[in-house]
Design a protein around this motif. Structure first.
Motif, PDB file in Angstrom:
ATOM      1  N   LEU A  35       0.986  -4.127   4.920  1.00 43.08           N
ATOM      2  CA  LEU A  35       2.257  -3.920   5.604  1.00 43.08           C
ATOM      3  C   LEU A  35       2.134  -4.220   7.094  1.00 43.08           C
ATOM      4  O   LEU A  35       1.057  -4.109   7.687  1.00 43.08           O
ATOM      5  CB  LEU A  35       2.721  -2.471   5.428  1.00 43.08           C
TER       6      LEU A  35
ATOM      7  N   GLU B  54      -2.026   2.600   4.434  1.00 41.86           N
ATOM      8  CA  GLU B  54      -1.923   1.754   3.241  1.00 41.86           C
ATOM      9  C   GLU B  54      -3.252   1.071   2.969  1.00 41.86           C
ATOM     10  O   GLU B  54      -3.915   0.596   3.886  1.00 41.86           O
ATOM     11  CB  GLU B  54      -0.849   0.675   3.400  1.00 41.86           C
TER      12      GLU B  54
ATOM     13  N   LEU C 101      -2.022  -1.142  -4.607  1.00 37.94           N
ATOM     14  CA  LEU C 101      -1.807  -0.670  -3.248  1.00 37.94           C
ATOM     15  C   LEU C 101      -1.544   0.833  -3.296  1.00 37.94           C
ATOM     16  O   LEU C 101      -0.947   1.343  -4.244  1.00 37.94           O
ATOM     17  CB  LEU C 101      -0.650  -1.397  -2.572  1.00 37.94           C
TER      18      LEU C 101
ATOM     19  N   GLY D 118       5.367  -3.486   0.218  1.00 38.30           N
ATOM     20  CA  GLY D 118       3.952  -3.754  -0.015  1.00 38.30           C
ATOM     21  C   GLY D 118       3.710  -4.413  -1.361  1.00 38.30           C
ATOM     22  O   GLY D 118       2.855  -5.306  -1.481  1.00 38.30           O
TER      23      GLY D 118
END
Length: 293
Positions: free
Chosen positions: A89, A165, A250, A272
């Motif tokens: 991201l 993330e 993810l 994402g």
């Protein structure tokens, strides 16, 4: 310890269909002196040869009902180191005032450090090990286990809240097992106590959280940890979501002492997943977000 009923899993498998059709050109013998019967025999022989070339030995071309069988699903491409980084991201993918940071790999919250009190688990003491894995995974940023392939991580800050993330490649069987493990935690870990090395107690509560219908499989959790920092009571609230795309995944975790960040996690998961799918398909994610509501 109270127990909540487990929730049904919302798993949706999706794949891109792909097929290949081999074609061959039939040729005719120009002479027809032997009559129509010889010509028909030649054409039948050519048709059999074409069919043999089109269909691998032992591979059926129709289903048991006689209808054409479905083409095999195409798998996504393998994740690379550069691909994992490209799938991460960016600030543009997140609304509000999230600012990207450089040291997200060093983030650690001491409230997540503690030994689970096995006495909380009167009839299912094995569940204590799962709850310990929950705390350890949140602290060490390996909630889905150690990646078996490339891995990349990024983080963002907004006030006292953080969003982390990770994009990585995993062993498929291990990844599916880990998602099933996530799904079991609201029932297994509902509410329990953890004690740090100094004897301080933390109360942990775990509930299910919704995740956008993206990717091949997904799970979400809402976790609160009540304790104290330097003698001051504090509650850490985290929203966690994991999405599998083929053998890659993810994980988005966000929250802090000001509360959870469910809306930011949802946006992060949507964008994402799109970025990861683009990378696996051999493309480059757009610098402009396209999946924000």
């Amino acid at each position: 310890m109270s127990r909540r009923p487990s929730h049904p899993a919302r798993l949706l498998a999706s794949a891109l269909a792909a097929g290949a059709l081999l074609t061959t050109a039939a040729c005719s013998d120009g002479g027809g002196s032997d009559g129509a019967s010889d010509t028909a025999a030649e054409q039948a022989g050519i048709a059999e040869q074409n069919a043999a070339r089109q269909t691998p030995s032992g591979s059926p071309t129709t289903s048991p009902t006689g209808s054409p069988s479905a083409s095999p699903s195409a798998s996504a491409g393998a994740l690379t180191e550069s691909g994992a980084k490209a799938a991460l991201l960016t600030e543009a993918d997140l609304e509000d005032d999230w600012n990207q940071v450089e040291d997200a790999d060093k983030w650690r919250d001491r409230l997540l450090v503690g030994k689970v009190d096995v006495a909380d688990f009167l009839t299912a003491k094995a569940d204590a090990a799962d709850c310990q894995q929950l705390l350890d995974g949140l602290y060490r940023d390996n909630f889905l286990g150690e990646p078996s392939g490339p891995s990349a991580l990024t983080g963002f800050e907004q006030g006292d809240s953080r969003l982390l993330e990770q994009v990585a490649g995993y062993d498929r069987a291990g990844l599916d097992d880990r998602l099933k493990w996530m799904h079991s935690l609201p029932q297994k870990c509902d509410e329990f106590t953890a004690t740090d090395s100094g004897g301080a107690k933390r109360t942990v509560q775990v509930t299910e959280a919704s995740v956008p219908d993206v990717g091949d499989a997904r799970e979400g959790l809402h976790v609160t940890v009540q304790g104290d920092t330097d003698g001051t009571p504090v509650t850490l609230t985290l929203d966690v979501a994991a999405v599998r795309v083929d053998t890659s995944a993810l994980t988005v975790t966000a929250g802090g002492p000001d509360g959870g960040q469910s809306s930011s996690v949802e946006r992060g998961v949507r964008q994402g997943t799109e970025r990861l799918q683009t990378v696996l398909d051999g493309g480059t994610p757009s610098p402009q977000p396209t999946n924000l509501d």
